[in-house]
Design an enzyme around this catalytic site. Structure first.
Site, PDB file in Angstrom:
ATOM      1  N   TRP A   1     -25.343  77.397  -3.208  1.00  0.00           N
ATOM      2  CA  TRP A   1     -25.547  77.825  -1.729  1.00  0.00           C
ATOM      3  C   TRP A   1     -27.237  77.182  -1.608  1.00  0.00           C
ATOM      4  CZ3 TRP A   1     -28.396  82.706   0.595  1.00  0.00           C
ATOM      5  CH2 TRP A   1     -28.246  82.638   2.164  1.00  0.00           C
TER       6      TRP A   1
ATOM      7  N   ASP B   1     -24.762  87.551  -7.502  1.00  0.00           N
ATOM      8  CA  ASP B   1     -24.690  87.527  -6.037  1.00  0.00           C
ATOM      9  C   ASP B   1     -23.219  87.753  -5.612  1.00  0.00           C
ATOM     10  OD1 ASP B   1     -25.097  86.974  -3.207  1.00  0.00           O
ATOM     11  OD2 ASP B   1     -25.798  84.932  -3.623  1.00  0.00           O
TER      12      ASP B   1
ATOM     13  N   LYS C   1     -19.831  89.416   5.510  1.00  0.00           N
ATOM     14  CA  LYS C   1     -18.427  89.056   5.838  1.00  0.00           C
ATOM     15  C   LYS C   1     -17.209  90.011   5.445  1.00  0.00           C
ATOM     16  CE  LYS C   1     -20.908  85.639   4.602  1.00  0.00           C
ATOM     17  NZ  LYS C   1     -21.640  84.493   4.780  1.00  0.00           N
TER      18      LYS C   1
HETATM   19  C1  LMR Z   1     -22.774  80.176   4.607  1.00  0.00           C
HETATM   20  O1  LMR Z   1     -23.042  79.774   3.474  1.00  0.00           O
HETATM   21  O2  LMR Z   1     -22.398  79.591   5.396  1.00  0.00           O
HETATM   22  C2  LMR Z   1     -22.841  81.646   4.962  1.00  0.00           C
HETATM   23  O3  LMR Z   1     -23.532  82.455   3.829  1.00  0.00           O
HETATM   24  C3  LMR Z   1     -24.057  81.978   5.873  1.00  0.00           C
HETATM   25  C4  LMR Z   1     -25.623  81.419   5.871  1.00  0.00           C
HETATM   26  O4  LMR Z   1     -26.310  82.233   6.171  1.00  0.00           O
HETATM   27  O5  LMR Z   1     -25.760  80.257   5.237  1.00  0.00           O
END
Ligand code: LMR
Length: 397
Positions: free
Chosen positions: A131, A211, A246
């Site tokens: 992420w 996580d 979520k």
């Molecule tokens: C995402 O990856 O789209 C979600 O976790 C929302 C975010 O805060 O990025």
């Protein structure tokens, strides 16, 4: 003189920025596969009924808006820890404790500052890819950030490369692992892989930070907790970031926690004292509403059963959308190439589409996804699967 003279503009957030671009698009056939939010058959992100009912009760019963403490609502912390670690986990008596945070992102930031301030010199290792906000959060805290391979250029999970890289991580460093529903790829480790990772973590004396943002979206509430519970049982120390965004549909209420497992009760209190101190400097005390909702649901058998039902429906819908897209790609001769979409777990699919193809989907068909090729499968529209499949075929042609 302008005080802001030297302030430079930075690019917008790679994920949240898509929301604005999508809103501004006037094409009625537009499709939002960007930010990770669940959407129902009407394209709406619903408030689960269990949440609505809990909120109604809270409206009647709430008597104060005074601050909650630095660690947040103790009932929320206890019930969320039970959900994560398992209701009868012996750690819950004195070795594990939750600090409520503004969402899972807040938990990650708290963790980052804790590592920077209390474990000086430790680097953190992230999966490649991960992420994007993991990258910036840990860098912002001043940590040395390294990467271990996870999904390669062939868009396949590479456990061997991951294990080999972890074997060379400096002793004592922190390794961030995604418990389930890996963001952005959707490729998860199998239980046998987790056991191998655990062996490396032990051998290198690494500190795992797991996580856990999608509990219940992969294979089920209990199944998704496999790695967390395995590591908690086998290791003296563990950091877990848990999000209720979520699975409870509480995105904007910013509800989450950092759960710490320590070697013994005294050490847990040492760590928690630091977390309260750091949190005080970040956000003082956490927002109360979302945590109160979660606590009300988890504390009430009827509401909990309703919530689990709703969560199961969300997961099943995502699974059927995954299969639906692969089927819709069949007439275009692309189902083989995209078969991984049906095998991945959670909200996201690393589709394997290139940044150029993603840009074409956006420019020519108003289909929005993250530039890396990550699609939010939970945003697919079952009625417009053929339309999307044709667009994909066009950009792949
Ligand atoms: C995402 O990856 O789209 C979600 O976790 C929302 C975010 O805060 O990025």
């Amino acid at each position: 003189m302008s005080h802001f003279q030297t302030v430079k503009r930075v690019p917008g957030d790679p994920i949240l920025g898509l929301m604005d671009a999508y809103r501004a698009d006037r094409n009625p056939a537009k499709l939002d596969l960007g930010v990770g939010v669940y959407k129902d058959a009407q394209g709406l992100t619903p408030i689960p009924r269990a949440v609505k009912l809990a909120e109604q009760r809270l409206l009647q019963s709430e008597t104060s808006k005074s601050y909650i403490g630095g660690h947040g609502d103790p009932l929320f912390g206890r019930l969320l820890s039970e959900l994560v670690l398992g209701a009868n986990n012996p750690l819950l008596t004195e070795r594990a404790g939750a600090t409520q945070t503004p969402g899972g992102t807040g938990a990650l930031r708290l963790c980052a500052d804790f590592i920077a301030q209390c474990l000086p010199g430790r680097g953190i290792w992230l999966s490649d890819p991960t992420w994007p906000i993991h990258e910036s959060i840990f860098a912002a805290a001043g940590l040395r950030v390294g990467h271990y391979p996870y999904v390669g250029a062939d868009n396949a999970l590479n456990v061997e490369a991951m294990i080999a890289a972890l074997t060379h991580v400096p002793k004592g460093d922190v390794v961030l692992l995604h418990a389930c529903c890996h963001n952005p790829t959707g490729f998860d480790l199998a239980p046998r892989d987790w056991k191998r990772v655990l062996e490396v973590v032990k051998a290198r004396e690494l500190l795992p930070l797991i996580d856990f943002a999608y509990q219940g979206f992969g294979d089920g509430l209990e199944q998704d907790a496999f790695a967390v519970r395995l590591f908690a049982a086998e290791l003296p120390e563990l950091l877990i970031t848990s999000s209720c965004s979520k699975n409870f549909g509480l995105y904007r209420e910013r509800t989450g926690a950092l759960i710490v497992c320590a070697e013994h009760a005294e050490k847990l209190q040492d760590v928690r004292s630091q977390l309260a101190f750091i949190a005080r400097n970040l956000w003082s005390t956490p927002p109360a509403h979302g945590a109160a909702v979660v606590a009300s649901i988890l504390h009430d058998d009827e509401l909990k059963a309703l919530w689990i039902d709703e969560l199961n429906s969300m997961r099943e819908r995502i699974a059927s959308l995954r299969n639906g897209l692969v089927e819709a790609l069949q007439p275009h001769g692309l189902s083989e190439r995209f078969t991984h979409i049906a095998q991945q777990r959670g909200m996201f699919s690393y589709t394997g589409l290139s940044p150029t193809q993603v840009q074409r989907l956006r420019d020519e068909f108003s289909v929005y996804m993250v530039g890396s090729g990550r699609a939010n499968v939970a945003g697919l529209d079952a009625q417009r699967m053929d339309q999307l499949a044709s667009a994909i075929a066009r950009v792949c042609g």
